[in-house]
Design a protein around this motif. Structure first.
Motif, mmCIF file in Angstrom:
data_model
loop_
_atom_site.group_PDB
_atom_site.id
_atom_site.type_symbol
_atom_site.label_atom_id
_atom_site.label_comp_id
_atom_site.label_asym_id
_atom_site.label_seq_id
_atom_site.Cartn_x
_atom_site.Cartn_y
_atom_site.Cartn_z
ATOM 1 N N LEU A 99 84.518 -62.439 -17.081
ATOM 2 C CA LEU A 99 83.723 -61.657 -18.018
ATOM 3 C C LEU A 99 83.649 -60.198 -17.593
ATOM 4 O O LEU A 99 83.795 -59.868 -16.405
ATOM 5 C CB LEU A 99 82.292 -62.216 -18.107
ATOM 6 N N THR A 100 83.383 -59.332 -18.572
ATOM 7 C CA THR A 100 83.012 -57.943 -18.308
ATOM 8 C C THR A 100 81.500 -57.859 -18.365
ATOM 9 O O THR A 100 80.867 -58.376 -19.290
ATOM 10 C CB THR A 100 83.641 -57.005 -19.358
ATOM 11 N N VAL A 101 80.914 -57.216 -17.379
ATOM 12 C CA VAL A 101 79.453 -57.158 -17.259
ATOM 13 C C VAL A 101 79.019 -55.721 -17.028
ATOM 14 O O VAL A 101 79.494 -55.090 -16.071
ATOM 15 C CB VAL A 101 78.950 -58.039 -16.100
ATOM 16 N N PRO A 102 78.133 -55.168 -17.891
ATOM 17 C CA PRO A 102 77.681 -55.717 -19.170
ATOM 18 C C PRO A 102 78.843 -55.822 -20.162
ATOM 19 O O PRO A 102 79.812 -55.060 -20.064
ATOM 20 C CB PRO A 102 76.644 -54.708 -19.647
ATOM 21 N N PRO A 103 78.729 -56.736 -21.140
ATOM 22 C CA PRO A 103 79.813 -56.898 -22.102
ATOM 23 C C PRO A 103 79.905 -55.766 -23.113
ATOM 24 O O PRO A 103 80.904 -55.636 -23.818
ATOM 25 C CB PRO A 103 79.465 -58.217 -22.785
ATOM 26 N N SER A 104 78.862 -54.946 -23.189
ATOM 27 C CA SER A 104 78.835 -53.770 -24.069
ATOM 28 C C SER A 104 77.864 -52.767 -23.469
ATOM 29 O O SER A 104 77.190 -53.060 -22.477
ATOM 30 C CB SER A 104 78.394 -54.166 -25.485
ATOM 31 N N ASP A 105 77.792 -51.574 -24.049
ATOM 32 C CA ASP A 105 76.796 -50.607 -23.592
ATOM 33 C C ASP A 105 75.416 -51.140 -23.957
ATOM 34 O O ASP A 105 75.156 -51.486 -25.119
ATOM 35 C CB ASP A 105 77.015 -49.255 -24.269
ATOM 36 N N VAL A 106 74.513 -51.215 -22.980
ATOM 37 C CA VAL A 106 73.180 -51.774 -23.231
ATOM 38 C C VAL A 106 72.106 -50.843 -22.693
ATOM 39 O O VAL A 106 72.356 -50.008 -21.817
ATOM 40 C CB VAL A 106 73.023 -53.176 -22.601
ATOM 41 N N SER A 107 70.912 -51.031 -23.213
ATOM 42 C CA SER A 107 69.780 -50.210 -22.785
ATOM 43 C C SER A 107 69.215 -50.711 -21.468
ATOM 44 O O SER A 107 69.111 -51.914 -21.233
ATOM 45 C CB SER A 107 68.685 -50.230 -23.848
ATOM 46 N N ALA A 108 68.833 -49.773 -20.624
ATOM 47 C CA ALA A 108 68.182 -50.109 -19.360
ATOM 48 C C ALA A 108 66.660 -50.073 -19.473
ATOM 49 O O ALA A 108 65.967 -50.423 -18.512
ATOM 50 C CB ALA A 108 68.627 -49.144 -18.268
ATOM 51 N N MET A 109 66.150 -49.670 -20.646
ATOM 52 C CA MET A 109 64.710 -49.514 -20.828
ATOM 53 C C MET A 109 64.331 -49.921 -22.246
ATOM 54 O O MET A 109 65.169 -49.997 -23.146
ATOM 55 C CB MET A 109 64.287 -48.052 -20.599
ATOM 56 N N ASP A 110 63.025 -50.172 -22.449
ATOM 57 C CA ASP A 110 62.491 -50.317 -23.809
ATOM 58 C C ASP A 110 62.324 -48.933 -24.421
ATOM 59 O O ASP A 110 61.865 -47.992 -23.740
ATOM 60 C CB ASP A 110 61.138 -51.017 -23.784
ATOM 61 N N GLY A 111 62.716 -48.801 -25.674
ATOM 62 C CA GLY A 111 62.569 -47.493 -26.317
ATOM 63 C C GLY A 111 63.297 -47.427 -27.640
ATOM 64 O O GLY A 111 63.265 -48.389 -28.427
ATOM 65 N N TYR A 112 64.026 -46.314 -27.838
ATOM 66 C CA TYR A 112 64.684 -46.069 -29.110
ATOM 67 C C TYR A 112 66.085 -45.516 -28.863
ATOM 68 O O TYR A 112 66.276 -44.601 -28.047
ATOM 69 C CB TYR A 112 63.862 -45.069 -29.948
ATOM 70 N N ALA A 113 67.049 -46.094 -29.578
ATOM 71 C CA ALA A 113 68.425 -45.603 -29.518
ATOM 72 C C ALA A 113 68.550 -44.437 -30.491
ATOM 73 O O ALA A 113 68.264 -44.583 -31.702
ATOM 74 C CB ALA A 113 69.400 -46.707 -29.879
ATOM 75 N N VAL A 114 68.933 -43.270 -29.980
ATOM 76 C CA VAL A 114 68.991 -42.056 -30.803
ATOM 77 C C VAL A 114 70.228 -41.246 -30.420
ATOM 78 O O VAL A 114 70.934 -41.576 -29.457
ATOM 79 C CB VAL A 114 67.724 -41.195 -30.607
ATOM 80 N N ARG A 115 70.437 -40.170 -31.175
ATOM 81 C CA ARG A 115 71.435 -39.177 -30.789
ATOM 82 C C ARG A 115 70.707 -38.086 -29.999
ATOM 83 O O ARG A 115 69.680 -37.558 -30.448
ATOM 84 C CB ARG A 115 72.099 -38.584 -32.023
ATOM 85 N N ALA A 116 71.227 -37.752 -28.822
ATOM 86 C CA ALA A 116 70.528 -36.780 -27.959
ATOM 87 C C ALA A 116 70.297 -35.459 -28.685
ATOM 88 O O ALA A 116 69.234 -34.836 -28.536
ATOM 89 C CB ALA A 116 71.336 -36.556 -26.679
ATOM 90 N N VAL A 117 71.247 -35.016 -29.489
ATOM 91 C CA VAL A 117 71.124 -33.730 -30.170
ATOM 92 C C VAL A 117 69.930 -33.709 -31.094
ATOM 93 O O VAL A 117 69.336 -32.644 -31.352
ATOM 94 C CB VAL A 117 72.433 -33.403 -30.925
ATOM 95 N N ASP A 118 69.531 -34.883 -31.635
ATOM 96 C CA ASP A 118 68.412 -34.932 -32.589
ATOM 97 C C ASP A 118 67.063 -34.791 -31.916
ATOM 98 O O ASP A 118 66.037 -34.653 -32.590
ATOM 99 C CB ASP A 118 68.459 -36.246 -33.371
ATOM 100 N N THR A 119 67.020 -34.879 -30.559
ATOM 101 C CA THR A 119 65.726 -34.747 -29.871
ATOM 102 C C THR A 119 65.432 -33.307 -29.470
ATOM 103 O O THR A 119 64.328 -33.008 -29.006
ATOM 104 C CB THR A 119 65.695 -35.619 -28.604
ATOM 105 N N ASP A 120 66.410 -32.414 -29.653
ATOM 106 C CA ASP A 120 66.211 -31.032 -29.207
ATOM 107 C C ASP A 120 65.194 -30.284 -30.066
ATOM 108 O O ASP A 120 64.457 -29.422 -29.577
ATOM 109 C CB ASP A 120 67.548 -30.281 -29.221
ATOM 110 N N SER A 121 65.166 -30.603 -31.364
ATOM 111 C CA SER A 121 64.282 -29.858 -32.275
ATOM 112 C C SER A 121 62.841 -30.323 -32.213
ATOM 113 O O SER A 121 61.926 -29.608 -32.640
ATOM 114 C CB SER A 121 64.795 -29.996 -33.717
ATOM 115 N N GLY A 122 62.611 -31.531 -31.685
ATOM 116 C CA GLY A 122 61.258 -32.078 -31.651
ATOM 117 C C GLY A 122 60.808 -32.671 -32.973
ATOM 118 O O GLY A 122 59.667 -33.122 -33.096
ATOM 119 N N LYS A 123 61.678 -32.667 -33.955
ATOM 120 C CA LYS A 123 61.311 -33.220 -35.259
ATOM 121 C C LYS A 123 61.286 -34.746 -35.188
ATOM 122 O O LYS A 123 62.061 -35.359 -34.457
ATOM 123 C CB LYS A 123 62.315 -32.777 -36.310
#
Length: 399
Positions: free
Chosen positions: A41-65
């Protein structure tokens, strides 16, 4: 007499690993791998989150909107869509990162109202993501042949997708104690008799070092009994005898074994305790004969039997792990034999470890042996040594 080092070398050179078997992973702890473990197997089998939260695009967090919450992806339930500009998906530790997202905004750094997620600060790309194959790639060798499996190794083999492993069978060590004077604990003692401590002590030693002990009925002081017992041990990987190895009129192990065409390799080691040590073969069956005195039998087990079990188990034989420790009491000069002195190692008032030899070194005194946690090694012709000097010790913590 031969040296301890030569005796050990001749024993391990004569042995080879036992057969290989397949065992379930749940039964594989402390077994020795016969083949390397290659990850399925490949581990992890896909990109996974290391924390509870929200999957977003980093660029969208710059404006604070605020970002629009478009769904959630619990672990094991990937989000089917894609994260677009100004969007977020609720995720948890182990959740697959949705397509389009490139970072994780942890829940502590976000406030949520209705379907809007407001970042407390901008986050960089790749934060809190465990990337596909970050730990293991399919086809990687994760464990080598010859490894004794630890608890951590069992977890690694499981993560690599292996329910079964090829391991060496546990070596079967037949234990034959000899003497008219001994009886198993709990049995009536013969006149002038003693309890047979060697059988169970050596059985525990074999188990502790990965073997399977087979305790045989006691052979009385008759060469014919020893010969018949040796025949009964032919299915074992090693015959271990205790007692009857010295030069007394009733030391009949070699005489009894000779009736079965025993080929003697060596007898007598320049060591104390444990001088009358026997090694040889009954055809395909190697035979290791230990002295009958329990302390002598134990010390010989530490120095020779452990190495024999390692080779039979598929391991490279490890040299005894001697270390240097400060001596707490003086010791007299040694003679022609290599001496193994029972001792207690403890931390001194200044924080340094120091070792104290026991006052009584009789090879029949098990209570003193059980109370010790180290052996001091004194090579032949060692001069007298004062307290405060340094000596070689072998710890007995695990046996």
């Amino acid at each position: 007499m031969i040296s301890v080092e030569e005796a050990r070398a001749r024993i391990v050179a004569d042995l080879k690993p036992v057969a290989v078997e397949m065992v379930g992973l749940a039964q594989a702890y402390h077994r020795v791998l016969a083949r390397p473990v290659i990850s399925r197997l490949t581990v992890p089998p896909s990109d996974v989150s290391a924390m509870d939260g929200y999957a977003v695009r980093a660029v969208d967090t710059d404006s604070g909107k605020p970002l629009r919450l478009i769904g959630e992806a619990p672990a094991g339930h990937p989000f089917a869509g894609e994260v677009g500009p100004g969007e977020a998906v609720r995720i948890f530790t182990g959740s697959t990162i949705p397509n389009g997202a490139d970072t994780v905004l942890i829940q502590e750094n976000a406030s949520v109202a209705a379907d809007l997620v407001e970042p407390a600060a901008s986050v960089r790309a790749g934060l809190h993501i465990r990337w596909k194959g970050q730990d293991i790639q399919a086809g990687d060798q994760v464990l080598p042949a010859g490894a004794r499996l630890s608890v951590r190794d069992i977890g690694l083999a499981a993560a690599a997708g292996h329910p079964w492993l090829a391991v060496y069978r546990r070596p079967r060590i037949a234990i034959l104690c000899t003497g008219d004077e001994i009886a198993l604990p709990g049995e009536p003692l013969p006149a002038g008799g003693i309890a047979n401590s060697n059988a169970l002590m050596l059985s525990a030693f074999v188990t502790a070092h990965g073997g399977e002990p087979l305790v045989m009925p006691i052979a009385r002081d008759a060469a014919d009994e020893v010969a018949q017992a040796a025949l009964a041990a032919k299915g074992a990987d090693l015959l271990l005898t205790t007692g009857g190895a010295s030069v007394g009129a009733y030391d009949l192990v070699r005489q009894g074994l000779s009736q079965q065409c025993f080929a003697l390799d060596f007898w007598k080691i320049a060591m104390r305790p444990g001088k009358p040590l026997i090694f040889g073969r009954l055809g395909d069956l190697p035979v290791l004969g230990l002295p009958g005195n329990p302390v002598s039998a134990y010390v010989c087990a530490v120095l020779f039997l452990r190495s024999a079990i390692e080779v039979l188990s598929g391991l490279p034989p490890e040299s005894p792990g001697f270390e240097t420790v400060r001596l707490a009491a003086p010791m007299r000069a040694n003679d022609v034999r290599e001496d193994y002195v029972r001792a207690i190692i403890a931390q001194s008032a200044d924080g340094e470890m120091q070792v104290t030899p026991l006052q009584v070194q009789d090879s029949g005194m098990l209570r003193a042996l059980a109370g010790s946690n180290a052996l001091i090694r004194r090579v032949p012709f060692s001069p007298a040594i004062e307290a405060g000097r340094y000596v070689e010790i072998l710890r007995l913590d695990h046996s």
